[in-house]
Design an enzyme around this catalytic site. Structure first.
Site, PDB file in Angstrom:
ATOM      1  N   ARG A  46       0.869  -1.188   0.000  1.00 29.12           N
ATOM      2  CA  ARG A  46       0.000   0.000   0.000  1.00 29.12           C
ATOM      3  C   ARG A  46       0.900   1.231   0.000  1.00 29.12           C
ATOM      4  O   ARG A  46       1.256   1.761   1.056  1.00 29.12           O
ATOM      5  CB  ARG A  46      -0.898  -0.026   1.240  1.00 29.12           C
ATOM      6  CG  ARG A  46      -1.889   1.132   1.318  1.00 29.12           C
ATOM      7  CD  ARG A  46      -2.813   0.931   2.515  1.00 29.12           C
ATOM      8  NE  ARG A  46      -3.829   1.966   2.589  1.00 29.12           N
ATOM      9  CZ  ARG A  46      -3.653   3.155   3.184  1.00 29.12           C
ATOM     10  NH1 ARG A  46      -2.494   3.447   3.742  1.00 29.12           N
ATOM     11  NH2 ARG A  46      -4.630   4.038   3.200  1.00 29.12           N
ATOM     12  N   SER A 117     -12.910  -3.095   0.730  1.00 24.39           N
ATOM     13  CA  SER A 117     -13.202  -2.460   2.021  1.00 24.39           C
ATOM     14  C   SER A 117     -14.699  -2.245   2.148  1.00 24.39           C
ATOM     15  O   SER A 117     -15.332  -1.765   1.210  1.00 24.39           O
ATOM     16  CB  SER A 117     -12.516  -1.095   2.120  1.00 24.39           C
ATOM     17  OG  SER A 117     -11.120  -1.245   2.051  1.00 24.39           O
ATOM     18  N   LYS A 146      -4.345   6.240   8.162  1.00 25.35           N
ATOM     19  CA  LYS A 146      -5.151   6.536   6.973  1.00 25.35           C
ATOM     20  C   LYS A 146      -5.767   7.916   7.169  1.00 25.35           C
ATOM     21  O   LYS A 146      -6.609   8.094   8.054  1.00 25.35           O
ATOM     22  CB  LYS A 146      -6.228   5.471   6.808  1.00 25.35           C
ATOM     23  CG  LYS A 146      -7.078   5.606   5.554  1.00 25.35           C
ATOM     24  CD  LYS A 146      -8.008   4.389   5.454  1.00 25.35           C
ATOM     25  CE  LYS A 146      -9.191   4.630   4.555  1.00 25.35           C
ATOM     26  NZ  LYS A 146      -8.873   4.537   3.143  1.00 25.35           N
TER      27      LYS A 146
END
Ligand code: 3NM
Length: 219
Positions: A46, A117, A146
């Site tokens: 990521r 998600s 995040k």
């Protein structure tokens, strides 16, 4: 190649480590190697946030991390970037609600692992119908990893999904540590996914071992 079997997916989700260069306090290659030594079962690349690599550098970095995973038999999932996943023949892709439609991504990636998600029952149902192999549910606890994370929902969201018939593999995400992982498992998750609990730990190896121990004790 066939789609991953549900039981195998559940086993792979147990300790799911997510990382990019901006999450690491030391060499990402060392962090990933320690996490694998400690017993992670799945890895997601990521590369996001301020200072993240792009273009050719991102591609090369992904290839290097993928090589480490391949040598150790850990499936390599790419966050968001379907083109990158296809270019390096990754094992799967994880997408959010703001990314490309899950059905379109499933078409593009064939039998590779697809994670989506989901933040509520409607999103979980839609992801399952679109052909997701697992859903990531979060944030369970407050997270600093995040920038645009939604409000923490607590482990109760996972219990709510299970009580409403969601039976595809679920991994909890957001603020999960060895201290709270058992609550997430007891709510009905198949595993936990973490960034900072491993990537920011003084010893990623020890931190991973603690998480693995907690998850295995709560199966
Ligand atoms: N997704 P940490 S929370 C990548 O809620 C990600 O969907 C989330 O990092 C979501 O383990 C999150 O450091 C960050 O809290 C998880």
């Amino acid at each position: 190649m066939a789609r991953i079997a549900r039981e195998e997916m559940k086993q792979r989700l147990k300790v799911y480590f997510i990382m990019g260069s901006v999450n690491c306090k030391k060499s990402p290659f060392e962090v990933l190697t320690e996490a694998i030594d400690g017993g992670i079962t799945l890895f997601q690349f990521r590369e996001k946030g301020s200072g993240a690599l792009v273009g050719e550098q991102k591609y090369e970095f992904a290839k290097q991390l993928q090589a480490i995973c391949q040598k150790r038999g850990i499936p390599f999932i790419v966050n968001d970037d379907v083109e990158l996943a296809l270019a390096i023949d990754a094992d799967g892709v994880h997408i959010g609600q703001d990314d490309e439609d899950a059905r379109v991504v499933r078409e593009k990636i064939g039998d590779k692992i697809l994670g989506v998600s989901a933040h509520n029952l409607a999103e979980a149902q839609a992801a399952a119908a679109a052909g997701a192999d697992y859903i990531g549910v979060g944030p369970i606890y407050p997270t600093k990893s995040k920038a645009d994370a939604k409000q923490a929902q607590g482990p109760g969201m996972i219990r709510l999904l299970r009580d409403n018939g969601i039976d595809i593999p679920i991994v909890g995400i957001g603020g999960i540590t060895a201290e709270n992982a058992s609550e997430v498992m007891n709510a009905g998750a198949d595993g936990v996914s973490v960034i900072s609990a491993i990537a920011s730990a003084p010893s990623p190896l020890l931190a991973t071992k603690q998480l693995v121990q907690t998850v295995l004790n709560n199966e």
